[in-house]
Design an enzyme around this catalytic site. Structure first.
Site, PDB file in Angstrom:
ATOM      1  N   HIS A   1       0.681  -1.600   0.122  1.00 28.00           N
ATOM      2  CA  HIS A   1       0.127   0.475   0.136  1.00 28.00           C
ATOM      3  C   HIS A   1       0.508   1.274   0.375  1.00 28.00           C
ATOM      4  O   HIS A   1       0.245   2.639   0.526  1.00 28.00           O
ATOM      5  CB  HIS A   1      -1.135   0.416   1.253  1.00 28.00           C
ATOM      6  CG  HIS A   1      -1.728  -1.389   1.478  1.00 28.00           C
ATOM      7  ND1 HIS A   1      -2.412  -2.083   0.349  1.00 28.00           N
ATOM      8  CD2 HIS A   1      -1.888  -2.344   2.167  1.00 28.00           C
ATOM      9  CE1 HIS A   1      -3.409  -2.809   0.518  1.00 28.00           C
ATOM     10  NE2 HIS A   1      -2.761  -2.854   1.997  1.00 28.00           N
TER      11      HIS A   1
ATOM     12  N   HIS B   1      -6.805  -4.296  -1.236  1.00 24.94           N
ATOM     13  CA  HIS B   1      -6.431  -5.588  -1.472  1.00 24.94           C
ATOM     14  C   HIS B   1      -6.406  -6.794  -2.216  1.00 24.94           C
ATOM     15  O   HIS B   1      -6.400  -7.825  -2.018  1.00 24.94           O
ATOM     16  CB  HIS B   1      -6.468  -6.364  -0.011  1.00 24.94           C
ATOM     17  CG  HIS B   1      -5.885  -5.977   1.522  1.00 24.94           C
ATOM     18  ND1 HIS B   1      -6.971  -4.855   1.816  1.00 24.94           N
ATOM     19  CD2 HIS B   1      -4.615  -5.498   2.189  1.00 24.94           C
ATOM     20  CE1 HIS B   1      -6.460  -4.783   2.750  1.00 24.94           C
ATOM     21  NE2 HIS B   1      -5.188  -4.979   3.184  1.00 24.94           N
TER      22      HIS B   1
END
Lengths: 213, 333
Positions: B56, B219
């Site tokens: 991320h 995700h």
């Protein structure tokens, strides 16, 4: 009894090693199931954690059942990550607590430890039956184990029954709509997929049955 | 899979060596995979610890530094860090005023931070508070889910809570500011493409060339529904409408408007989308007080974007404007 009626550190070690082998063999399948409704890491994470567990068991032998189970639980918590680390780790840590200071467990003691593990997982994950989690395989397995032992069957046979119940529970997760974990974000789109956690949990009982037979 | 990696198994460790090499002002514990601000622990200051799965970036390590986080714990790609890491970070950044854990609402992150807080309390006595972000309006029915996911608001919260801690406020007060940010923030994202976890080697889900996934998380997990690709102004409405439907953003002191890139979308498209989002907000009577555009909470190489609106007040805007010096956010210094 022809079956092992004493679950000592040797039996527990064989169980956990076999669980690690089964997870390694099924790692790709577990990850593929997770890719369908989660984030595609269950096989990778469990394989990494159980590989670390096997390495930890290769070290100095633990003093008794509880020490071994605690070492397994702590290693899983420290190496798996994701939700599975705390969940499987909690299961083994609760088994360790249930084992107390006994060097080895009798069949009823092993069954009680497995149930304590289930209770720990359900509490940690706030999971209820039917949420499409590993508990949906774990709960029927310990129920079947208790039932078989109560009927006077030897531990090895009882664990075979528990494994079969875990697989039925695993299969029953397919039509369920997930209410916990990442799969729950899919809502009804999670239905039609077998739960990866319930799948690895069935392997844990398959390994137990193999270790005691 | 075509990625700039040596070995899929060592991606996180190898990337942390790069972080250490690029940012001598930070301290990297490679064994525990923790990135610290160089002067941690800061005496008398509440320590801010966050962390989560890798993939991320710049979240979270890119937000470590004065005015933001004291430590970031890096998990495997898309996998939460483990309690050992979080306990080590918590102990190391405690300057005597306690530690705030900033946790995105994903089952793995919540469970690992919970176990860490229990261990830290039992073994070290460090005072720990936690705030869990859950701003993703894509998750509609929270009674039957793990609850809303923590996404874009996490970036705004780490900045604003970081400023509050830097001012010397106590743990309860910093936690309260953090919860206020989360309570007033809402997000919605969409994906044009999937992403490939290095260890998996193939895309997490398949999207046709003319399809997009709306309500995506960070995700690579599939979103709420698929729809045909459309011009940017139609897609902007797909983000703005559900956010505005969830909370009243009109009036008050305006909003902080954050248009985030998912990792694979160039800035030219993000700015184009931002113009469309602004036009829709103007039409809806939402006043934008501050803006942030760029890839700050990403999903590997996924193409797409997310919109986060934070209903701000004077105090939150002052904290937003306060100096920050991190690899990814840097102003006022």
């Amino acid at each position: 009894m022809t079956d092992a009626d004493v679950v000592d550190t040797a039996v527990l070690t064989a169980w956990v090693r076999h669980f690690a082998r089964l997870v390694a063999e099924h790692a790709e399948e577990l990850t593929a199931l997770d890719a369908a409704i989660g984030d595609a890491d269950h096989g990778t994470n469990m394989d990494r954690g159980l590989t670390a567990v096997v390495a930890a068991l290769d070290g100095e032998p633990p003093a008794g059942a509880a020490a071994l189970l605690k070492r397994v639980g702590m290693t899983l918590v420290s190496t798996v990550g994701g939700a599975s680390g705390p969940l499987y780790g909690t299961a083994f840590l609760r088994m360790a607590t249930a084992a107390g200071d006994r060097p080895a467990l009798d069949p009823a003691g092993f069954a009680a430890a497995l149930r304590a593990g289930l209770d720990g997982v359900a509490a940690r994950g706030r999971a209820e039956p039917g949420d499409k989690t590993l508990c949906d395989a774990y709960a029927p397995a310990v129920d079947a184990l208790d039932e078989a032992l109560a009927a006077g069957r030897p531990l090895g046979e009882a664990l075979v029954a528990a494994h079969a119940a875990a697989e039925r529970g695993r299969d029953a997760t397919t039509p369920m709509t997930a209410r916990k974990g990442r799969a729950s974000y899919l809502g009804e789109r999670s239905a039609g997929h077998q739960d990866p956690g319930a799948t690895s949990l069935a392997l844990m009982f398959q390994a137990a049955a193999a270790a005691v037979r | 899979m075509k990625k700039l990696v040596n070995d899929p198994a060592t991606v996180v460790a190898d990337a942390l060596r790069g972080v250490a090499a690029a940012h001598p002002e930070l301290r990297v514990d490679h064994g525990n995979r923790i990135v610290y601000r160089g002067d941690a622990p800061v005496a008398g200051k509440v320590g801010l610890v966050s962390g989560g799965g890798s993939g991320h970036e710049p979240l979270h390590a890119g937000f470590v530094g004065p005015g933001m986080l004291d430590a970031a714990c890096a998990g495997e790609v898309f996998t939460s860090p483990v309690p050992d890491q979080i306990v080590a970070a918590t102990t190391a950044v405690d300057g005597g005023a306690g530690v705030l854990h900033i946790v995105k609402n994903y089952t793995g992150d919540v469970l690992n931070f919970e176990m860490a807080a229990e261990i830290a309390a039992a073994e070290t006595g460090v005072q720990v508070a936690a705030v869990v972000t859950d701003d993703d309006v894509a998750v509609q029915d929270s009674l039957y889910t793990a609850g809303r996911r923590g996404v874009g608001v996490t970036v705004l919260l780490e900045k604003i809570a970081g400023a509050a801690a830097e001012q010397g406020r106590g743990l309860d007060e910093v936690a309260e500011v953090a919860r206020r940010v989360n309570g007033n923030g809402r997000s919605m994202g969409l994906a044009l493409t999937s992403c490939t976890v290095p260890a998996a080697g193939r895309p997490t889900f398949q999207l046709a060339d003319d399809e997009i996934e709306v309500g995506i998380g960070i995700h690579g997990e599939p979103g709420r529904h698929r729809r045909p690709m459309a011009p940017a102004r139609e897609l902007a409405a797909q983000l703005v409408e559900p956010v505005l439907a969830d909370l009243d953003f009109t009036g008050g002191d305006g909003v902080i408007c954050f248009l985030n890139g998912m990792g694979g979308t160039p800035l030219i498209e993000l700015y184009l989308m931002f113009a469309e989002v602004r036009a829709l907000l103007d039409a809806a009577g939402v006043r934008v007080a501050r803006s942030l555009v760029g890839p700050y909470i990403t999903s590997l190489e996924m193409a797409g974007c997310s919109l986060t609106l934070l209903r701000a007040d004077d105090e939150l805007i002052r904290l937003w404007d306060a100096p920050v010096r991190t690899p990814a956010l840097r102003w006022g210094v």
